[in-house]
Design a protein around this motif. Sequence first.
Motif, PDB file in Angstrom:
ATOM      1  N   SER A  82     -10.181  -2.245  11.576  1.00 16.17           N
ATOM      2  CA  SER A  82      -9.213  -3.176  12.143  1.00 16.17           C
ATOM      3  C   SER A  82      -8.270  -2.453  13.093  1.00 16.17           C
ATOM      4  O   SER A  82      -8.144  -1.221  13.072  1.00 16.17           O
ATOM      5  CB  SER A  82      -8.397  -3.841  11.033  1.00 16.17           C
ATOM      6  OG  SER A  82      -7.544  -2.891  10.420  1.00 16.17           O
ATOM      7  N   ILE A  83      -7.578  -3.251  13.931  1.00 17.75           N
ATOM      8  CA  ILE A  83      -6.582  -2.689  14.836  1.00 17.75           C
ATOM      9  C   ILE A  83      -5.462  -2.019  14.037  1.00 17.75           C
ATOM     10  O   ILE A  83      -4.952  -0.971  14.415  1.00 17.75           O
ATOM     11  CB  ILE A  83      -6.016  -3.796  15.745  1.00 17.75           C
ATOM     12  CG1 ILE A  83      -7.123  -4.341  16.640  1.00 17.75           C
ATOM     13  CG2 ILE A  83      -4.865  -3.276  16.592  1.00 17.75           C
ATOM     14  CD1 ILE A  83      -6.743  -5.598  17.375  1.00 17.75           C
ATOM     15  N   ALA A  84      -5.101  -2.654  12.911  1.00 12.53           N
ATOM     16  CA  ALA A  84      -4.044  -2.086  12.079  1.00 12.53           C
ATOM     17  C   ALA A  84      -4.418  -0.702  11.569  1.00 12.53           C
ATOM     18  O   ALA A  84      -3.576   0.197  11.486  1.00 12.53           O
ATOM     19  CB  ALA A  84      -3.747  -3.017  10.916  1.00 12.53           C
ATOM     20  N   ALA A 120       7.991  -8.416   8.268  1.00 14.26           N
ATOM     21  CA  ALA A 120       7.149  -8.937   7.189  1.00 14.26           C
ATOM     22  C   ALA A 120       7.108  -7.923   6.050  1.00 14.26           C
ATOM     23  O   ALA A 120       7.107  -6.717   6.280  1.00 14.26           O
ATOM     24  CB  ALA A 120       5.742  -9.232   7.691  1.00 14.26           C
ATOM     25  N   ASN A 121       7.085  -8.437   4.827  1.00 17.12           N
ATOM     26  CA  ASN A 121       6.906  -7.616   3.633  1.00 17.12           C
ATOM     27  C   ASN A 121       5.528  -7.899   3.056  1.00 17.12           C
ATOM     28  O   ASN A 121       5.033  -9.022   3.134  1.00 17.12           O
ATOM     29  CB  ASN A 121       7.946  -7.948   2.567  1.00 17.12           C
ATOM     30  CG  ASN A 121       9.361  -7.614   3.010  1.00 17.12           C
ATOM     31  OD1 ASN A 121       9.559  -6.880   3.966  1.00 17.12           O
ATOM     32  ND2 ASN A 121      10.336  -8.148   2.308  1.00 17.12           N
ATOM     33  N   GLY A 122       4.926  -6.903   2.446  1.00 10.03           N
ATOM     34  CA  GLY A 122       3.667  -7.103   1.739  1.00 10.03           C
ATOM     35  C   GLY A 122       3.906  -7.050   0.248  1.00 10.03           C
ATOM     36  O   GLY A 122       4.725  -6.259  -0.233  1.00 10.03           O
ATOM     37  N   ILE A 123       3.223  -7.899  -0.499  1.00  9.88           N
ATOM     38  CA  ILE A 123       3.350  -7.876  -1.954  1.00  9.88           C
ATOM     39  C   ILE A 123       1.968  -8.030  -2.561  1.00  9.88           C
ATOM     40  O   ILE A 123       1.177  -8.882  -2.145  1.00  9.88           O
ATOM     41  CB  ILE A 123       4.326  -8.974  -2.450  1.00  9.88           C
ATOM     42  CG1 ILE A 123       4.569  -8.831  -3.956  1.00  9.88           C
ATOM     43  CG2 ILE A 123       3.863 -10.358  -2.070  1.00  9.88           C
ATOM     44  CD1 ILE A 123       5.783  -9.610  -4.453  1.00  9.88           C
ATOM     45  N   VAL A 124       1.648  -7.173  -3.516  1.00  9.00           N
ATOM     46  CA  VAL A 124       0.332  -7.160  -4.154  1.00  9.00           C
ATOM     47  C   VAL A 124       0.491  -7.657  -5.582  1.00  9.00           C
ATOM     48  O   VAL A 124       1.192  -7.040  -6.389  1.00  9.00           O
ATOM     49  CB  VAL A 124      -0.288  -5.747  -4.146  1.00  9.00           C
ATOM     50  CG1 VAL A 124      -1.699  -5.787  -4.734  1.00  9.00           C
ATOM     51  CG2 VAL A 124      -0.325  -5.196  -2.715  1.00  9.00           C
ATOM     52  N   PHE A 125      -0.156  -8.780  -5.889  1.00  9.99           N
ATOM     53  CA  PHE A 125      -0.096  -9.409  -7.208  1.00  9.99           C
ATOM     54  C   PHE A 125      -1.478  -9.364  -7.851  1.00  9.99           C
ATOM     55  O   PHE A 125      -2.494  -9.457  -7.160  1.00  9.99           O
ATOM     56  CB  PHE A 125       0.324 -10.879  -7.082  1.00  9.99           C
ATOM     57  CG  PHE A 125       1.789 -11.126  -7.268  1.00  9.99           C
ATOM     58  CD1 PHE A 125       2.278 -11.622  -8.465  1.00  9.99           C
ATOM     59  CD2 PHE A 125       2.684 -10.876  -6.251  1.00  9.99           C
ATOM     60  CE1 PHE A 125       3.634 -11.860  -8.640  1.00  9.99           C
ATOM     61  CE2 PHE A 125       4.030 -11.108  -6.408  1.00  9.99           C
ATOM     62  CZ  PHE A 125       4.511 -11.606  -7.610  1.00  9.99           C
ATOM     63  N   PRO A 126      -1.540  -9.282  -9.171  1.00 14.08           N
ATOM     64  CA  PRO A 126      -2.849  -9.361  -9.831  1.00 14.08           C
ATOM     65  C   PRO A 126      -3.423 -10.767  -9.800  1.00 14.08           C
ATOM     66  O   PRO A 126      -4.643 -10.952  -9.839  1.00 14.08           O
ATOM     67  CB  PRO A 126      -2.552  -8.920 -11.273  1.00 14.08           C
ATOM     68  CG  PRO A 126      -1.106  -9.223 -11.467  1.00 14.08           C
ATOM     69  CD  PRO A 126      -0.454  -9.021 -10.128  1.00 14.08           C
ATOM     70  N   ASP A 127      -2.561 -11.775  -9.737  1.00  7.90           N
ATOM     71  CA  ASP A 127      -2.998 -13.166  -9.809  1.00  7.90           C
ATOM     72  C   ASP A 127      -1.868 -14.037  -9.280  1.00  7.90           C
ATOM     73  O   ASP A 127      -0.703 -13.644  -9.314  1.00  7.90           O
ATOM     74  CB  ASP A 127      -3.318 -13.551 -11.265  1.00  7.90           C
ATOM     75  CG  ASP A 127      -4.185 -14.793 -11.376  1.00  7.90           C
ATOM     76  OD1 ASP A 127      -4.403 -15.459 -10.344  1.00  7.90           O
ATOM     77  OD2 ASP A 127      -4.622 -15.106 -12.497  1.00  7.90           O
ATOM     78  N   LEU A 128      -2.212 -15.210  -8.785  1.00  7.97           N
ATOM     79  CA  LEU A 128      -1.179 -16.126  -8.312  1.00  7.97           C
ATOM     80  C   LEU A 128      -1.094 -17.377  -9.166  1.00  7.97           C
ATOM     81  O   LEU A 128      -0.316 -18.281  -8.873  1.00  7.97           O
ATOM     82  CB  LEU A 128      -1.448 -16.515  -6.851  1.00  7.97           C
ATOM     83  CG  LEU A 128      -1.346 -15.369  -5.844  1.00  7.97           C
ATOM     84  CD1 LEU A 128      -1.639 -15.863  -4.444  1.00  7.97           C
ATOM     85  CD2 LEU A 128       0.031 -14.713  -5.894  1.00  7.97           C
ATOM     86  N   GLY A 179       0.786   4.982   7.560  1.00  9.58           N
ATOM     87  CA  GLY A 179       0.260   4.450   6.309  1.00  9.58           C
ATOM     88  C   GLY A 179      -0.966   5.228   5.901  1.00  9.58           C
ATOM     89  O   GLY A 179      -1.544   5.986   6.690  1.00  9.58           O
ATOM     90  N   PRO A 180      -1.404   5.062   4.646  1.00  9.84           N
ATOM     91  CA  PRO A 180      -2.557   5.812   4.146  1.00  9.84           C
ATOM     92  C   PRO A 180      -3.862   5.353   4.784  1.00  9.84           C
ATOM     93  O   PRO A 180      -4.130   4.161   4.889  1.00  9.84           O
ATOM     94  CB  PRO A 180      -2.546   5.515   2.642  1.00  9.84           C
ATOM     95  CG  PRO A 180      -1.824   4.215   2.533  1.00  9.84           C
ATOM     96  CD  PRO A 180      -0.813   4.196   3.627  1.00  9.84           C
ATOM     97  N   VAL A 189      -5.490  -3.091   0.283  1.00 12.18           N
ATOM     98  CA  VAL A 189      -4.096  -2.652   0.192  1.00 12.18           C
ATOM     99  C   VAL A 189      -3.766  -1.721   1.353  1.00 12.18           C
ATOM    100  O   VAL A 189      -2.701  -1.835   1.988  1.00 12.18           O
ATOM    101  CB  VAL A 189      -3.828  -1.960  -1.154  1.00 12.18           C
ATOM    102  CG1 VAL A 189      -2.428  -1.337  -1.171  1.00 12.18           C
ATOM    103  CG2 VAL A 189      -3.978  -2.957  -2.297  1.00 12.18           C
ATOM    104  N   ARG A 190      -4.664  -0.795   1.663  1.00  9.68           N
ATOM    105  CA  ARG A 190      -4.435   0.121   2.790  1.00  9.68           C
ATOM    106  C   ARG A 190      -4.257  -0.662   4.092  1.00  9.68           C
ATOM    107  O   ARG A 190      -3.400  -0.336   4.917  1.00  9.68           O
ATOM    108  CB  ARG A 190      -5.606   1.092   2.926  1.00  9.68           C
ATOM    109  CG  ARG A 190      -5.648   2.197   1.872  1.00  9.68           C
ATOM    110  CD  ARG A 190      -6.703   3.235   2.220  1.00  9.68           C
ATOM    111  NE  ARG A 190      -6.694   4.329   1.285  1.00  9.68           N
ATOM    112  CZ  ARG A 190      -7.516   4.420   0.239  1.00  9.68           C
ATOM    113  NH1 ARG A 190      -8.404   3.459   0.019  1.00  9.68           N
ATOM    114  NH2 ARG A 190      -7.445   5.455  -0.572  1.00  9.68           N
ATOM    115  N   ASP A 191      -5.072  -1.676   4.280  1.00 11.80           N
ATOM    116  CA  ASP A 191      -4.964  -2.486   5.486  1.00 11.80           C
ATOM    117  C   ASP A 191      -3.624  -3.211   5.544  1.00 11.80           C
ATOM    118  O   ASP A 191      -2.982  -3.295   6.597  1.00 11.80           O
ATOM    119  CB  ASP A 191      -6.111  -3.494   5.540  1.00 11.80           C
ATOM    120  CG  ASP A 191      -6.105  -4.301   6.832  1.00 11.80           C
ATOM    121  OD1 ASP A 191      -6.406  -3.723   7.889  1.00 11.80           O
ATOM    122  OD2 ASP A 191      -5.793  -5.504   6.773  1.00 11.80           O
TER     123      ASP A 191
END
Length: 347
Positions: free
Chosen positions: A22-24, A69-77, A34-35, A115-117
């Motif tokens: 990706s471009i990111a 923008a913030n990123g948030i990683v959840f196990p489930d929604l 970022g990693p 997550v890296r993306d």
Amino acid sequence: MSNSDEGQGATIYEVAQRAGVSIATVSRALRNTGPVAAGTREKVLRAVEELSFTPSRLGVSLAQGRHAANGIVFPDLSGPYFAEVLLGYEEVAAELGRSVLILSTRGRAAVQDLVRDLVGRVDGMVIFGRTVEDALVDEIVRSRTPLVLLARDPVERADAVSSENTASAEALATHLLGHGYTTFALAGDDDRGDVTQRWTGVRRVLSGHGIRPPAPLPCELTVEGGYAAGRTLLGGNPGGKPAGGRRPEAVICADDQVALGVILAAEELGLDVPGDVAITGWDDIMAARHARPALTTVRQPMRLLGARAARALDELIKGTRTVPNSEILPTQLIVRSSCGSHPLEEK
């Protein structure tokens, strides 16, 4: 318009296409924001060389600075717990003028790559529980991406926001012992996070009273998972014998949804709650107080958890605070009728 018309050579879009990323990812690899996996970085650099791409074009091809923008990683929604935490987070993020990019890991493949993306597309990250492996958390920390860990054990150089678990679990176990219960079961995965802290508190109290703590019965933290666990613990599976051969007097559940599922299993088996078996939960979701019997549980400030995480991340992004902070929010034992009438409370 061709590249030659621009007089600038290859574009970042062509680099991304050549490298198959990706471009990111190209942005992260060249700006070191970022990693990026070593093999991926090598592909990007090879594409840059082959296309004679000038890295300074990054300032033209991609917006520099804040993404807002913030990123948030959840196990489930799904489920009331995650919904409340996320609502608290989004309310504060909106107040601060930030959008939220949410990644749910449930049922997803290549989570670590996702997550890296995401890291490359946001100003900072919130990671809930143990959705991300320790090694990748360390990568994100080393990349200096603002990071807040939510409901997870603290990590050096990263912020953490969580609820208190161990002391309230000890209070819950002590209360159940006050009823005279001597046989217990635990329902819910040992997650090396919040739930593990709860089991630690319960085990400490039971062991201190000469009771050998049982191993938790793994199950999903859902009503369905609790129902299946209840059938096993209370003798509702083929053979009709509870796990361990003896029906527990009290089932301590990792959260309220599991507890509600265990109550359903008990009712289906013709067992009275709390007459035949006491059942407790954790969280104090709305259904806990409206269940029949009403559920004894531990109340944690779910919406406040999300709100505090959003504010902590904003402080890190703006640079108003550079020293990592670990915040633990208080919880409270809520006694209702699902654990029975306490002898010490009788007049």
